[in-house]
Motif scaffolding. Structure first.
Motif, PDB file in Angstrom:
ATOM      1  N   SER A  58      -3.585  -4.597   3.289  1.00 10.33           N
ATOM      2  CA  SER A  58      -3.609  -6.036   3.580  1.00 10.33           C
ATOM      3  C   SER A  58      -3.466  -6.242   5.088  1.00 10.33           C
ATOM      4  CB  SER A  58      -2.427  -6.691   2.874  1.00 10.33           C
ATOM      5  OG  SER A  58      -1.231  -6.181   3.432  1.00 10.33           O
TER       6      SER A  58
ATOM      7  N   SER B 273       0.818  -1.213   0.000  1.00  6.70           N
ATOM      8  CA  SER B 273       0.000   0.000   0.000  1.00  6.70           C
ATOM      9  C   SER B 273       0.851   1.263   0.000  1.00  6.70           C
ATOM     10  CB  SER B 273      -0.949   0.005   1.199  1.00  6.70           C
ATOM     11  OG  SER B 273      -0.220   0.107   2.401  1.00  6.70           O
TER      12      SER B 273
ATOM     13  N   ARG C 170     -11.974   3.050  -8.823  1.00  9.33           N
ATOM     14  CA  ARG C 170     -12.156   1.889  -7.952  1.00  9.33           C
ATOM     15  C   ARG C 170     -12.666   0.745  -8.828  1.00  9.33           C
ATOM     16  NH1 ARG C 170     -15.810   5.701  -6.151  1.00  9.33           N
ATOM     17  NH2 ARG C 170     -17.928   5.313  -6.864  1.00  9.33           N
TER      18      ARG C 170
ATOM     19  N   ASN D  60      -7.844  -0.806  -1.634  1.00  6.66           N
ATOM     20  CA  ASN D  60      -7.781  -2.268  -1.628  1.00  6.66           C
ATOM     21  C   ASN D  60      -6.353  -2.815  -1.588  1.00  6.66           C
ATOM     22  OD1 ASN D  60      -6.910  -1.967  -4.219  1.00  6.66           O
ATOM     23  ND2 ASN D  60      -8.343  -3.441  -5.102  1.00  6.66           N
TER      24      ASN D  60
END
Ligand code: AMP
Length: 328
Positions: free
Chosen positions: A171, A127, A276, A168
């Motif tokens: 994690s 990320s 997205r 997304n």
């Protein structure tokens, strides 16, 4: 395999007395957080080494994190190790003199289109680069020292590059590494206030943006921040660019684009692409850009090309919506 690359990077860090840290130009929270965070870890661990940030630009928005180091004489680069963080391609490095260093290490989480460096550790599913720096710290925690100051820088990058842990790319690891930082008891109230409070006048400007933004037939939201608008509201290029996030929560609009007209270069328009569900990096790549699957940047060189990009985005969204379920 990445363990081997991390070992190699750690060995180089041990080896060099002077380590210069670089990042991309127009820095964001991850670029500043990862460079200042790594510097703080290395300084706490190796007080005898010279560890400096060597960048040519800065960010007003992130000024609360403190200044960076002055640029040192070119001769001092020759025997130094360069560590370039959060920068996908060599041409995006803020200070191009990084190539003068004896060796170059790249650590990054962007898609690796144009590899560079003598040693490169890229994990594009992470990320943020800050997440990778915490992973690096955690791997060598018997030797490296994490301070509260370092944790604050790294947490800043993790928070900003993950949309406050919402994207997304977040994690289980992201949260575990963020946990290591929070254990340092950093002041998240002050950090979030610095990052997210908005000036009254900027909110008024946002109201104006909501009136101005447009939606294509298939749901691409877009906004053209032209020179006149920038002048009218006295926008810095940073605040003009930040408008993209005002379009991120429109139901059915799975792709949104902000076009920022250059103040000083005729016919040059910076594009910030966000989405997205549907990746958009290929669209950015077709217009002199690149980046992540759901957050990319590009440049168009005329209003005609801008309209063309909007059309292409609209066609992508149409195609995506026709062939996928579950988007919102
Ligand atoms: P931006 O909207 O400019 O913040 O860009 C979103 C992401 O794409 C950032 O992570 C940038 O580093 C990356 N990016 C922006 N422009 C380019 C480019 N021309 N080439 C490669 N990556 C880019």
């Amino acid at each position: 395999m990445n363990q081997e690359i991390m070992n190699e990077i750690m060995e180089k860090i041990r080896q060099y007395d002077r380590i210069l840290i670089f990042r991309h130009f127009r820095p964001d929270g991850d670029a500043i957080g990862s460079t200042k965070g790594l510097q703080a870890i290395l300084r706490a661990t190796y007080p005898e080494k010279e560890i400096l940030l060597q960048n040519n630009d800065s960010s007003d928005y992130l000024a609360f994190l403190g200044p960076e180091d002055a640029i040192i004489a070119e001769e001092k680069y020759a025997d130094a190790l360069a560590i370039v963080l959060d920068t996908g391609t060599a041409d995006r490095v803020s200070n191009q003199k990084f190539t003068l260093c004896k060796e170059v290490v790249k650590i990054d989480h962007h898609i690796d289109k144009n590899p560079f460096g003598d040693c490169s550790w890229v994990e594009d599913q992470r990320s943020s680069t800050c997440e990778m720096i915490v992973k690096f710290y955690d791997t060598f925690k018997d030797e490296l020292k994490l301070t509260k100051e370092a944790a604050t820088y790294l947490y800043t990058g993790m928070v900003t590059d993950s949309g406050r842990f919402r994207f997304n790319s977040v994690s289980g690891d992201t949260m575990r590494y963020a946990g290591i930082l929070l254990d340092q008891k950093l002041d998240t109230d002050v950090l979030f206030a610095n990052l997210y409070l908005e000036d009254f006048d900027y909110l008024k400007f946002k109201a104006y943006i909501y009136k101005k933004m447009k939606l294509t037939e298939n749901g691409v939201a877009y906004l053209f921040v032209d020179k006149a608008m920038q002048e009218k509201f006295g926008l810095s290029s940073e605040s003009a660019s930040a408008t993209v996030s005002s379009m991120d929560s429109i139901r059915g609009s799975i792709c949104w684009l902000a076009f920022i007209e250059s103040q000083d270069e005729e016919d040059k328009i910076r594009v910030r692409l966000r989405s997205r569900f549907m990746p958009i990096n290929h669209l950015a790549e077709a217009h002199h850009g690149g980046g992540h699957a759901f957050a990319s940047g590009a440049t168009v060189f005329s209003r005609k090309e801008m309209r063309q990009l909007i059309k292409e985005a609209d066609a992508c969204v149409k195609e995506y919506k026709e062939n996928h379920e579950g988007w919102l």
